[in-house]
Design an enzyme around this catalytic site. Structure first.
Site, mmCIF file in Angstrom:
data_model
loop_
_atom_site.group_PDB
_atom_site.id
_atom_site.type_symbol
_atom_site.label_atom_id
_atom_site.label_comp_id
_atom_site.label_asym_id
_atom_site.label_seq_id
_atom_site.Cartn_x
_atom_site.Cartn_y
_atom_site.Cartn_z
ATOM 1 N N GLY A 64 0.822 -1.218 0.000
ATOM 2 C CA GLY A 64 0.000 0.000 0.000
ATOM 3 C C GLY A 64 0.851 1.260 0.000
ATOM 4 N N ILE A 96 -0.811 -1.805 -5.685
ATOM 5 C CA ILE A 96 -1.580 -2.402 -6.781
ATOM 6 C C ILE A 96 -1.545 -1.501 -8.027
ATOM 7 C CG2 ILE A 96 -3.844 -1.446 -6.160
ATOM 8 C CD1 ILE A 96 -4.933 -4.361 -6.734
ATOM 9 N N ARG A 97 -1.231 -0.207 -7.784
ATOM 10 C CA ARG A 97 -1.086 0.736 -8.903
ATOM 11 C C ARG A 97 0.399 1.032 -9.117
ATOM 12 N NH1 ARG A 97 -3.929 5.668 -6.458
ATOM 13 N NH2 ARG A 97 -3.270 4.642 -4.551
ATOM 14 N N TYR A 111 -15.150 -2.166 8.691
ATOM 15 C CA TYR A 111 -13.764 -1.751 8.917
ATOM 16 C C TYR A 111 -13.339 -2.087 10.358
ATOM 17 C CZ TYR A 111 -9.887 1.696 9.105
ATOM 18 O OH TYR A 111 -8.686 2.333 9.238
ATOM 19 N N LYS A 158 -10.515 -4.582 11.774
ATOM 20 C CA LYS A 158 -9.422 -4.104 12.622
ATOM 21 C C LYS A 158 -9.306 -4.932 13.904
ATOM 22 C CE LYS A 158 -7.525 -0.854 10.160
ATOM 23 N NZ LYS A 158 -6.249 -1.195 9.479
ATOM 24 N N GLN A 199 -2.577 6.501 1.846
ATOM 25 C CA GLN A 199 -2.506 7.707 2.672
ATOM 26 C C GLN A 199 -1.248 7.711 3.544
ATOM 27 O OE1 GLN A 199 -5.406 7.968 5.771
ATOM 28 N NE2 GLN A 199 -5.081 10.137 6.110
HETATM 29 N N1 SER Z 1 -8.951 7.480 9.273
HETATM 30 C C1 SER Z 1 -9.599 6.204 9.252
HETATM 31 C C2 SER Z 1 -10.959 6.305 8.699
HETATM 32 O O1 SER Z 1 -11.582 7.320 8.881
HETATM 33 C C3 SER Z 1 -9.691 5.646 10.632
HETATM 34 O O2 SER Z 1 -8.792 4.654 10.792
HETATM 35 O O3 SER Z 1 -11.420 5.371 8.123
#
Ligand code: SER
Length: 314
Positions: free
Chosen positions: A8, A35-36, A138, A142, A12
């Site tokens: 990755g 991947i890009r 998400y 996690k 970000q």
């Molecule tokens: N910055 C992330 C999000 O907003 C949080 O881990 O998904």
């Protein structure tokens, strides 16, 4: 840590972490993967879809890596849009990275998030060890990831390490599909338009951190003496707890006419409301000396300066 494979690397965090690691450990000792394709960047690069575990392991082996930093993931709001894809990418990628670390004896880092908490978690001063019943895909990813990293350490002796990042603010790579992204967008819009319509509601507090502090935290944790680490994975880290108005007030110290309005997005607001207001980072401070340089006002001053330079050169 001196031969590092990053997944990755265009994301970000990855896009800035790559440069930081190249600076510290040498350009030749970092293999950036994504991947890009990466254009116009110095150093080693390989294309990698993290769901392809065989290729991941081959790349790490050929590079003679001693460390893997697994950064490839789908963020919270995007994951809500496509939960099955998020599960396959976030969990499949993580398992491949953990297996690569186990098979090749690599040190391992991956970030968790404040998203690993949920509505039943204590909201203020959220402790390191507490209830984690997240209500987003998400968050489910996690929590499972945190447990898997602990498992690979206890079961296989893999040197796994990680932090729970709050929202990360940066002027370099715009985040893609997170809930905390308003705290990045607001600076762009402040300079471009003098106003910002926040999709997060008034009074909604979340933790944030400026990217230079986040990158330093990764390096410090990876360099920490393993004997000092009681938790290893998923350390709470934060620099500030803010709501949109606090960020706006900080911006107004430089742009007095800046206007904040609200145009709340129910999906991202729902996610934000399920996360803590402020987390407690004392375990990270105690176990490996976690600290930050940037307060909200210091971050605002730097963001506005750097974005002005960026716009001037655009
Ligand atoms: N910055 C992330 C999000 O907003 C949080 O881990 O998904």
């Amino acid at each position: 840590m001196k031969r590092i494979l990053i997944t990755g690397a265009l994301g970000q965090i990855g896009s800035e972490l790559t440069g930081k690691l190249q600076e510290i450990y040498g350009v030749e000792n970092v293999l950036a993967t994504d991947i890009r394709p990466i254009e116009n960047k110095d150093g080693n690069f390989a294309l990698l879809d993290v769901t392809d575990g065989e290729r991941m392991q081959q790349l790490a082996k050929d590079f003679n890596a001693d460390t893997i930093m697994h950064m490839a993931a789908l963020l919270s709001a995007k994951a809500e849009g496509n939960p099955l894809f998020a599960w396959n990418l976030n969990m499949g990628g993580l398992m491949n990275a953990l297996e690569t670390a186990r098979n090749l004896g690599l040190q391992f880092f991956t970030p968790s998030s404040i998203g690993a908490f949920g509505p039943s978690t204590p909201k203020i001063g959220t402790p390191q060890d507490t209830l984690q019943r997240p209500t987003t895909m998400y968050g489910v990813n996690k929590v499972a990831g945190e447990l898997l990293c602990d498992y690979y350490f206890h079961r296989f002796g893999v040197d796994t390490r990680g932090v729970r990042f709050p929202g990360l603010v940066s002027y370099v790579t715009p985040p893609g599909g997170g809930t905390t992204d308003y705290a990045v967008d607001i600076y762009y819009k402040a300079l471009e338009q003098g106003s910002y319509a926040s999709y997060i509601a008034q009074g909604t507090h979340m933790d944030m951190m400026y990217m230079p502090d986040a990158l330093q935290a990764i390096v410090d944790l990876m360099e920490a003496d393993a004997a000092q680490l009681e938790h290893r994975n998923a350390f709470n880290v934060t620099a500030m707890s803010v709501d949109p108005e606090a960020v706006a007030a900080s911006i107004r110290k430089h742009l007095p006419d800046f206007k904040l309005t609200y145009d709340v997005d129910p999906v991202r607001q729902g996610i934000a409301a399920s996360w803590p207001d402020s987390i407690d980072a004392s375990a990270a401070e105690r176990e490996w000396g976690f600290q930050v340089k940037y307060s909200l006002d210091a971050m605002t001053a730097d963001m506005l300066n750097k974005l002005r330079e960026k716009f001037a050169h655009a």
